[in-house]
Design a protein around this motif. Structure first.
Motif, short mmCIF file in Angstrom:
data_model
loop_
_atom_site.label_atom_id
_atom_site.label_comp_id
_atom_site.label_asym_id
_atom_site.label_seq_id
_atom_site.Cartn_x
_atom_site.Cartn_y
_atom_site.Cartn_z
N PHE A 98 102.28 45.23 47.24
CA PHE A 98 102.80 44.23 46.32
C PHE A 98 103.45 44.80 45.07
O PHE A 98 103.77 44.07 44.14
N ASN A 99 103.61 46.12 45.02
CA ASN A 99 104.37 46.71 43.91
C ASN A 99 105.31 47.81 44.37
O ASN A 99 105.78 48.59 43.55
N CYS A 100 105.60 47.86 45.67
CA CYS A 100 106.50 48.89 46.18
C CYS A 100 107.95 48.63 45.75
O CYS A 100 108.81 49.50 45.95
N ARG A 101 108.22 47.47 45.16
CA ARG A 101 109.58 47.18 44.68
C ARG A 101 109.75 47.49 43.20
O ARG A 101 110.82 47.29 42.65
N LEU A 102 108.68 48.00 42.57
CA LEU A 102 108.82 48.43 41.19
C LEU A 102 109.62 49.73 41.15
O LEU A 102 109.57 50.53 42.09
N PRO A 103 110.36 50.00 40.08
CA PRO A 103 111.14 51.24 39.99
C PRO A 103 110.26 52.48 40.18
O PRO A 103 109.09 52.49 39.79
N ALA B 225 113.19 39.29 55.39
CA ALA B 225 113.37 40.11 56.58
C ALA B 225 112.72 41.47 56.44
O ALA B 225 112.30 42.07 57.42
N ARG B 226 112.66 41.97 55.21
CA ARG B 226 112.12 43.31 54.99
C ARG B 226 110.65 43.37 55.37
O ARG B 226 109.85 42.52 54.99
N GLY B 227 110.32 44.40 56.13
CA GLY B 227 108.94 44.60 56.54
C GLY B 227 108.40 45.90 56.01
O GLY B 227 108.20 46.07 54.81
N VAL B 228 108.18 46.87 56.92
CA VAL B 228 107.58 48.13 56.51
C VAL B 228 108.60 49.22 56.22
O VAL B 228 108.25 50.37 56.03
N GLU B 229 109.90 48.86 56.19
CA GLU B 229 110.91 49.84 55.83
C GLU B 229 110.73 50.25 54.38
O GLU B 229 110.26 49.48 53.55
N ARG B 230 111.11 51.47 54.07
CA ARG B 230 111.01 51.93 52.69
C ARG B 230 111.98 51.16 51.81
O ARG B 230 113.10 50.84 52.21
N MET B 231 111.55 50.87 50.60
CA MET B 231 112.40 50.17 49.63
C MET B 231 113.25 51.18 48.90
O MET B 231 112.73 52.02 48.14
N PRO B 232 114.57 51.20 49.10
CA PRO B 232 115.43 52.18 48.42
C PRO B 232 115.38 51.98 46.90
O PRO B 232 115.22 50.87 46.41
N GLU B 233 115.55 53.10 46.17
CA GLU B 233 115.48 53.04 44.71
C GLU B 233 116.52 52.09 44.12
O GLU B 233 116.27 51.39 43.14
#
Length: 521
Positions: free
Chosen positions: A274-279, A57-65
């Motif tokens: 493709f790496n916005c979910r990295l810490p 479901a996640r699209g262009v929303e920011r990925m919280p830390e």
């Protein structure tokens, strides 16, 4: 154990109940699935079931830390390795001789030099993913504002659809060459498109799972191809008699170099996706190096293979290329192995799926980045729309692959050149720790009133376009001139992406400084 659709919908009701007074429901980053479901009345049960089935479901929303995934960052290089160890890089090397009559040595030198430049640019953009937790197009809002992001998103949609079109064409042609007369290229194009679509519907995790392993089979197939080509006989001096000399040779190198640069920087507008979910504390240099080598090594390896195959002078191989283009040549190279060679040909044809997945996935994200009304529509819908668009385009343009590929990649290099320059100057000059803005206020990414007005970024981009126009030298695959800008004509070569980068670099700094002084943002 995953939640049932019924429990999912019940949880969604409870979660959304506390959001009734929230004006900007879309900006709630923690639960985009629940927010999206709320917007679609009669479709809520269907969407709830899809999201419960692991459709992203996640699209262009920011990925919280606190939702970042501390996975092995080495998966990053494996993804890029799979994306670029693919058959559709081979035609790029082929263009060096078929279109620009470069000798093998000059083709290799051009691929290495312009490839390194493009890989550096793309690897920089990739470092912004963990830093911001944002998709690449959304990051442009911090330099070019909301309107500028919309413009870049349109350009990126066209870019990813263009890449996808060339990919499905080459994959479809390869499948039809396996046993000529049995599988029409149209059917092959559709097969490649559908196979690319499936992981993208499920999203980020499925994309990474596929790309983590796809390179193994493809790399093995490429090694077979190298070996069989050597058995057929490489002649690295084959193009020497027909290669241009002097100024004409320089022009050929610059023209081909622009294509190579466009191939590498074509990934820049999606590099952070493709790496916005990295810490957030992931070392930027590590991301940079892994992305650089994940791009540089496989693209050069496969591109040089394409150039090497063009040095085979056996009449049967030359005839195979003339009648069946790159696919026909590769089929001829594998022909000594009979049915096993055909099996390798199938694997090479299917390898383009790994290349097409990021195009399809990020095209959907760029459609969401056009604005809030687009962002609230589920990402998988935009992915389906992208699939339909490039599949139809591939079917319509399948007879003009060489022209589409060469001219598309050169045009691509123009806008990615000034896009990268503007984002880099914003990051290193204005967003540096002790700079005028002191970093990114990431909570502002979806608030137009707190983002830059965008005048500086848009004007600098316009100057970049002007530089590209006066420096370009577009030609068809038959080397007939389509358009040449005044400086391109003066130099006698393609210098569009160089001028696009220079014009934007020179103008963005003063314009942005003035914008900050007048608006404070």
């Amino acid at each position: 154990m995953s939640a049932s659709p019924g429990h999912y919908l019940e949880d969604e009701e409870k979660s959304v109940a506390g959001l009734e007074d929230t004006q900007d429901v879309y900006a709630i980053e923690a639960a985009p699935d629940r927010v999206i479901v709320r917007y679609f009345g009669k479709l809520r049960p269907l969407l709830s079931r899809l999201f419960a089935s692991k459709v992203e479901a996640r699209g262009v929303e920011r990925m919280p830390e606190n939702q970042r995934e501390s996975k092995n960052i080495g998966n990053n290089i494996l993804m890029w390795w799979s994306v670029n160890t693919v058959f559709d890089i081979i035609p790029i090397g082929v263009l060096a001789q078929s279109t620009f009559t470069l000798s093998f040595s000059n083709a290799v030198a051009t691929i290495l030099c312009f490839g390194a430049l493009g890989a550096v640019a793309t690897a920089f953009v990739a470092t912004l993913g963990p830093i911001t937790g944002l998709r690449t197009m959304i990051i442009t809002r911090f330099s070019s504002g909301y309107l500028g992001c919309t413009i870049y998103s349109v350009l990126n949609i066209l870019t990813q659809l263009g890449f996808a079109t060339t990919t499905v064409i080459i994959g479809g042609q390869m499948l039809s060459n396996i046993n000529p007369g049995t599988l029409p290229s149209i059917v092959g194009i559709i097969i490649i498109g559908v196979c690319s679509l499936i992981p993208c519907v499920f999203g980020y995790n499925m994309v990474h799972v596929y790309e983590r392993y796809a390179w193994i089979i493809t790399l093995t197939s490429m090694l077979f191809l190298w070996g069989l080509g050597g058995k057929a006989g490489y002649d690295i001096n084959a193009q020497k008699p027909i290669e241009d000399i002097g100024h004409a040779l320089s022009a050929d190198i610059l023209n081909f170099g622009g294509i190579v640069f466009g191939l590498f920087t074509g990934w820049a507008p999606v590099a952070a996706d493709f790496n916005c979910r990295l810490p957030a504390d992931t070392p930027p240099m590590r991301v940079f190096l892994l992305t650089f080598f994940g791009l540089f090594i496989p693209i050069c390896f496969v591109g040089i293979l394409g150039a090497a195959l063009m040095t085979i002078t056996d009449p049967a191989y030359v005839a195979a290329f003339e009648s069946g283009s790159t696919g026909g040549l590769v089929a001829q190279v594998l022909s000594p192995w009979g049915h096993f060679g055909q099996f390798i040909l199938v694997l090479l044809a299917l390898s383009v799926i790994a290349n097409n997945i990021p195009n399809t996935y990020s095209a959907g994200l760029s459609m969401q980045a056009l604005g809030r009304p687009f962002a609230i529509i589920p990402r998988f819908f935009w992915v389906l729309l992208a699939f339909l668009a490039y599949t139809v385009a591939g079917v319509a343009g399948r007879e003009h692959f060489s022209t589409i590929l060469s001219n598309f990649l050169r045009i691509l290099s123009y806008w990615t050149a000034f896009f990268i320059v503007i984002v880099a100057e914003e990051h290193f000059v204005f967003r540096r720790k002790n700079g005028p803005l002191g970093g990114y206020n990431l909570d502002d990414y979806d608030t137009p009133s707190k983002l830059p007005v965008g005048v500086a970024g848009i004007l600098a981009g316009c100057f970049g376009v002007a530089g590209a126009i006066i420096g370009m030298s577009q030609a068809s695959h038959r080397r007939c001139v389509v358009y040449t800008g005044p400086l391109g004509e003066m130099v006698g070569a393609e210098i569009g992406f160089e001028l696009a980068a220079v014009f934007s670099a020179v103008t963005y700094l003063p314009l942005r400084a003035l914008e900050i002084r007048l608006t404070g943002r």
